[in-house]
Design an enzyme around this catalytic site. Sequence first.
Site, PDB file in Angstrom:
ATOM      1  N   ASP A  91      -3.015  29.377  -7.295  1.00 50.84           N
ATOM      2  CA  ASP A  91      -1.875  30.087  -7.863  1.00 50.84           C
ATOM      3  C   ASP A  91      -2.342  30.757  -9.147  1.00 50.84           C
ATOM      4  O   ASP A  91      -2.563  30.087 -10.158  1.00 50.84           O
ATOM      5  CB  ASP A  91      -0.723  29.124  -8.159  1.00 50.84           C
ATOM      6  CG  ASP A  91       0.585  29.844  -8.432  1.00 50.84           C
ATOM      7  OD1 ASP A  91       0.553  30.907  -9.085  1.00 50.84           O
ATOM      8  OD2 ASP A  91       1.649  29.347  -8.001  1.00 50.84           O
TER       9      ASP A  91
ATOM     10  N   GLU B 106      11.656  40.669  12.492  1.00 52.97           N
ATOM     11  CA  GLU B 106      12.521  39.515  12.705  1.00 52.97           C
ATOM     12  C   GLU B 106      13.837  39.928  13.339  1.00 52.97           C
ATOM     13  O   GLU B 106      14.350  41.015  13.041  1.00 52.97           O
ATOM     14  CB  GLU B 106      12.763  38.793  11.370  1.00 52.97           C
ATOM     15  CG  GLU B 106      11.498  38.181  10.801  1.00 52.97           C
ATOM     16  CD  GLU B 106      11.728  37.376   9.524  1.00 52.97           C
ATOM     17  OE1 GLU B 106      10.965  36.429   9.288  1.00 52.97           O
ATOM     18  OE2 GLU B 106      12.678  37.705   8.777  1.00 52.97           O
TER      19      GLU B 106
ATOM     20  N   HIS C  21      12.913  32.128  11.184  1.00 56.64           N
ATOM     21  CA  HIS C  21      13.290  32.094   9.770  1.00 56.64           C
ATOM     22  C   HIS C  21      14.455  31.131   9.525  1.00 56.64           C
ATOM     23  O   HIS C  21      15.492  31.504   8.948  1.00 56.64           O
ATOM     24  CB  HIS C  21      13.643  33.489   9.276  1.00 56.64           C
ATOM     25  CG  HIS C  21      13.197  33.732   7.858  1.00 56.64           C
ATOM     26  ND1 HIS C  21      12.595  34.893   7.447  1.00 56.64           N
ATOM     27  CD2 HIS C  21      13.266  32.945   6.754  1.00 56.64           C
ATOM     28  CE1 HIS C  21      12.314  34.823   6.162  1.00 56.64           C
ATOM     29  NE2 HIS C  21      12.714  33.640   5.715  1.00 56.64           N
TER      30      HIS C  21
ATOM     31  N   ALA D 189      15.851  27.787   5.599  1.00 62.35           N
ATOM     32  CA  ALA D 189      17.008  27.487   4.746  1.00 62.35           C
ATOM     33  C   ALA D 189      18.250  27.120   5.552  1.00 62.35           C
ATOM     34  O   ALA D 189      19.313  26.896   4.973  1.00 62.35           O
ATOM     35  CB  ALA D 189      17.314  28.682   3.847  1.00 62.35           C
TER      36      ALA D 189
END
Length: 310
Positions: free
Chosen positions: A164, A255, A275, A278
Amino acid sequence: MATVFLGEYIHPSAVEKLKKYATVVNTFENPEAIDAIILRTFEVNAKVMDQCPNLKVIGKHGVGVNTIDLNAAKERGIAVFNTPLANANSVAELIVGLMLNISRNILTAHEKSKAGEIKKVAPAEMTGMELSGKTLGLIGTGNIARIVGKICENGFGMKVIGYDPFVSREAMEKLGYEKYDTVQGLIENADVINVSVPLTPETTNLIAKETFNHFRPGAILINAARGGIVNEDDLYTALKEKKLRAAACDAFVQEPPTGKNCNLYELDNFIGTPHIGACAEEALVRMGTQVVDGVIEFLQGDPEKVRRLV
């Protein structure tokens, strides 16, 4: 009453709360009346903003803001905010689920059993890989990645390493991670690689072409971030050539993904989900509530209390 454009599904409890404070519309029949937009994947570009001359705030239901033109919003004085912590647990849990699924051939075993193709118990071709004691490589060490790291470290005794560029070596060490300065270096030293970075010009095709030559033959790659970070055509070739053991994606360039628009589904060592990171009840309640609260606070309360990206 303010007018809020909401063209996508959010949790019904959040919609009911919003309706107490605003008129909710799902079309652009009267765009000049729109004060706020709440979105999940809807694209809000400069053209959309110009259609809505009274637009004051854009609330993102979730984390990624790649479908919002932030520069255009800034130029027009439109505030933008997201809900960065609301879905972290659910996405992290899906990532770990994909790791387990693909490392132990769970979906393949299910499909072959259902089709009557398994002729004996514990067939050799279903031999999997333990996660225990392996090395997890995190590409991106934000909120979701840190939860994944915690689960894998505490649950499986995995060593965690990280790449990162926005996190210092000292900060990485405080997390208990060994820091790598390059994606290639991390990949060479990891058994399971998780991608948790936003889609930006810098991260587009972050894992592509020659990068796949750095994977261990038994490695697993997980991308539940955004499509386009991992080059899908190059991943297909790498999986076919056994440059890594397997891969799982919850995010794609096109998508929702299908067998017609994504050739990765031809492969036995690939799992793709549409996807759904969530898509847990708890996360949907949190995201819906937080984005609605942010819009209401901005329009009717104290705008300075809303933590904005723009």
